[in-house]
Design a protein around this motif. Structure first.
Motif, PDB file in Angstrom:
ATOM      1  N   VAL A   1       0.826  -1.208   0.000  1.00 23.29           N
ATOM      2  CA  VAL A   1       0.000   0.000   0.000  1.00 23.29           C
ATOM      3  C   VAL A   1       0.864   1.265   0.000  1.00 23.29           C
ATOM      4  N   ILE A   2       2.018   1.201   0.667  1.00 26.10           N
ATOM      5  CA  ILE A   2       2.941   2.352   0.675  1.00 26.10           C
ATOM      6  C   ILE A   2       3.587   2.509  -0.702  1.00 26.10           C
ATOM      7  N   LEU A   3       3.968   1.381  -1.295  1.00 21.63           N
ATOM      8  CA  LEU A   3       4.546   1.435  -2.647  1.00 21.63           C
ATOM      9  C   LEU A   3       3.549   2.058  -3.628  1.00 21.63           C
ATOM     10  N   ASP A   4       2.291   1.612  -3.529  1.00 20.53           N
ATOM     11  CA  ASP A   4       1.237   2.159  -4.403  1.00 20.53           C
ATOM     12  C   ASP A   4       1.127   3.665  -4.236  1.00 20.53           C
ATOM     13  N   LEU A   5       1.040   4.087  -2.999  1.00 18.87           N
ATOM     14  CA  LEU A   5       0.827   5.499  -2.695  1.00 18.87           C
ATOM     15  C   LEU A   5       2.005   6.341  -3.184  1.00 18.87           C
ATOM     16  N   PHE A   6       3.217   5.867  -2.884  1.00 13.25           N
ATOM     17  CA  PHE A   6       4.414   6.620  -3.263  1.00 13.25           C
ATOM     18  C   PHE A   6       4.524   6.732  -4.784  1.00 13.25           C
ATOM     19  N   CYS A   7       4.350   5.607  -5.465  1.00 10.55           N
ATOM     20  CA  CYS A   7       4.488   5.617  -6.924  1.00 10.55           C
ATOM     21  C   CYS A   7       3.441   6.514  -7.554  1.00 10.55           C
TER      22      CYS A   7
END
Lengths: 415, 415
Positions: B299-305
């Motif tokens: 979920v953090i990867l999604d948000l950051f990207c």
């Protein structure tokens, strides 16, 4: 006079065909031109220009470094020479106009004046400088600086091209050298007038046909090295990193914003940037980039450089990085002659040719002469600002308007 | 038990000499190790490890892709196998510890347990995976993914190394293949335990000897291309430019600041960056850079990207540049087994060995197993965080503490 000039243009054929003709010497596959100093293509082009000048009755000669002159002796030859021209050499796969247009335009202008008005009061010489670009050997302005007596053969005695051919050997192979021709140094040059393509898009954007160059910029070039630490891109938290790419990016962002905000004539460019080790999953330990900074006032250059290097220092310290800066070019700004510029403006005005004052961001032979004698540099537009490329282009009407103004400037100076 | 272990260490010699011994297979001039998959050096190392295991009475065998196993049959062999080990291959001119320490540590731990406690309840196998690094062929985790049945020979049938040697040919030349050995796919693995060097500096900075890995990060890798226009660095005012270096620098500055601010476990790296045409006095028309982004929560990867690519889009539009983004890696985060981690923590606590939970930012064989069976990954410190380099180093006390904890974990699981 307008009528006479137009009649003359009809008689002598168009500048465009001379541009194409000269571009055939060193024509490349990409429809560009490669004419490196002392190469066969370069020599053929100089000899061909000599032939054209001979045909028009100019007294032609080379000096010992290969500058070509076509002399139209004035009635009062003791009053010094009006020199006009540009350079014959090109970058690798360059365009048809850079340098070549200036040589052809000067030739056509003098041809026209001679045909219409006969012998001038003052001597005029058309010059085709042997070298300006620095494309073959690591030296620029070899032609004009020799005329000024700044350079001599000592300067190039250890120089080689990328194929290991020594400078002097290449020169002698092309048939030049002090044994064959007279020394290039001159003390009789009274004025220098050059016309050149702008190599930028300012005239085009402003819909002007002539640029009257007020200054040629000073240039400072640096290599900036940022040294951090190479670490694993997965296992090194952001806060532990000494990432050279990240710090260099901060420098460049700062630099660009500062340059944009400081003065509309200031330009700052990072054109080359190399990363070590340059691997996707490794934090870079080193970035080396070049910095090219230009402005026509030394004081602005001083101020800008001081501010950016002080900020780079601060940013590097904060990031725990090592910073190395080395300067490898420092060319001073040069002002063109105010009186000749006023003359050029008045001529353009009289001819209803839209013009503007402009700063030259590129170096030109006129900058070498600017420190020695009153010098005038005129620009014609470059389509899309493209230069040093086969795509370099200036429309025929623009080329002709340039010759028109140049002729009139030379007329006022020499007749 | 403490006394017995120390006695055992005296008897069997130190782990350091085994590390040096294994590093002699593929030793490089720079005091590093190069052991690429199926190379002679790699094969010698696998055969040498096999010899050591044989000497200790383990039942050794290869599977058809070259994974080496040393089996200690349990009394209750139907209850599944505890697998422990790491990989034998290295990057080019890599270190002595990456992978190798895990293989040696697992071997020494099992040797110790066998000598002290004899036959275990559950079967233990030491594994030396044939490949994890992806250094010779463009494939990673070839060893562990074959055991899971994710890969087969179809996957590599068109693959070649940089010298043009086909994968299957290299494999057969080393003596492996389905005609010679049994299929690598296994369904009897009950638990997997790996010990590895951290390859980061977190344990060292925190003065901890053991890292209990909670997650192995997910990784996304992209290539970002910024396309502007190549113009003359002197004649193009700042406001007319479409400078790819300048825009890429804005991206990277934004990215770094965003990554620093978002989450302490998030890492984002631009490791490779190339400029076109990369000439000091020409504004760059193109910059291409890689982007490596890692975090242990999807979920953090999604948000950051999402945030960075949306900002890149906005910055590119504002600058009039073209932006191309392509993703070429998407590895999901994997959680390690909470019960085994709790066991490892308790053991470290009992032994007064300083430890901490840690997220693995690098990929490991444990991440392949983590999706299939309860898996535990332990770290020992890497001096200076250095890895994939001849300078890779872990002190002997740290190496020994790792084996100490690993032995005890295996004891609790298998005896």
């Amino acid at each position: 006079m307008e009528i006479q000039i137009e009649k003359f243009m009809d008689e002598t054929g168009d500048v465009a065909s001379l541009i194409e003709w000269l571009a055939s010497f060193g024509a490349t596959e990409n429809k560009g031109v490669t004419r490196l100093l002392y190469s066969e293509e370069w020599l053929s082009a100089q000899l061909a220009m000599k032939g054209e000048m001979d045909k028009e009755g100019l007294v032609t000669y080379f000096d010992s470094v290969g500058n070509l002159f076509g002399r139209l002796e004035g009635a009062d030859s003791a009053s010094g020479t009006i020199l006009t021209g540009s350079h014959i050499d090109t970058v690798k796969d360059g365009g048809k106009y850079d340098g070549a247009y200036g040589v052809i335009a000067s030739f056509l202008a003098v041809k026209k004046l001679y045909r219409i008005y006969g012998q001038p009061r003052k001597t005029i010489e058309v010059v085709s400088f042997c070298e300006e670009e620095g494309s073959r050997f690591p030296i620029t302005f070899w032609g004009s600086r020799n005329i000024q007596g700044i350079y001599d053969l000592d300067h190039v005695k250890d120089m080689e091209d990328t194929e290991g051919i020594p400078f002097v050997e290449a020169m002698k192979k092309a048939g030049f050298g002090p044994e064959v021709y007279k020394t290039p140094a001159r003390n009789d040059i009274d004025r220098f007038v050059e016309i050149h393509i702008e190599q930028g898009m300012v005239l085009e954007k402003n819909r002007n046909a002539i640029g009257v160059v007020s200054h040629i910029v000073g240039q400072r070039r640096y290599t900036v090295k940022v040294v951090g630490e190479s670490d694993h891109a997965g296992t090194t938290p952001m806060s532990y990193r000494k990432d050279a790419v990240s710090t260099a990016s901060e420098f460049i962002s700062f630099l660009t914003n500062k340059a944009k905000g400081m003065d509309p004539h200031l330009v700052a460019t990072v054109g080359r940037l190399n990363v070590i080790p340059n691997v996707p999953n490794v934090i870079a330990c080193e970035v080396e980039f070049t910095l090219d900074i230009r402005h026509h006032e030394e004081v602005i250059l001083d101020l800008f450089c001081k501010e950016i290097f002080s900020s780079f220092d601060g940013l590097a310290k904060k990031a725990g990085m090592k910073l190395e800066v080395s300067q490898w070019m420092d060319v001073k700004p040069v002002a063109m002659d105010m009186e000749m510029n006023q003359l050029a403006r008045r001529i353009a005005e009289d001819k209803h040719i839209p013009y503007q004052d402009i700063v030259s961001g590129a170096g030109h032979d006129a900058q070498v002469f600017g420190s020695f004698c009153p010098t005038c540099l005129l620009f014609v537009p470059s389509q899309g600002g493209i230069s040093h490329s086969p795509k370099e282009f200036t429309s025929v009407p623009d080329l002709e308007r340039g010759i028109d103004v140049l002729s009139e400037v030379l007329y006022k100076l020499a007749y």
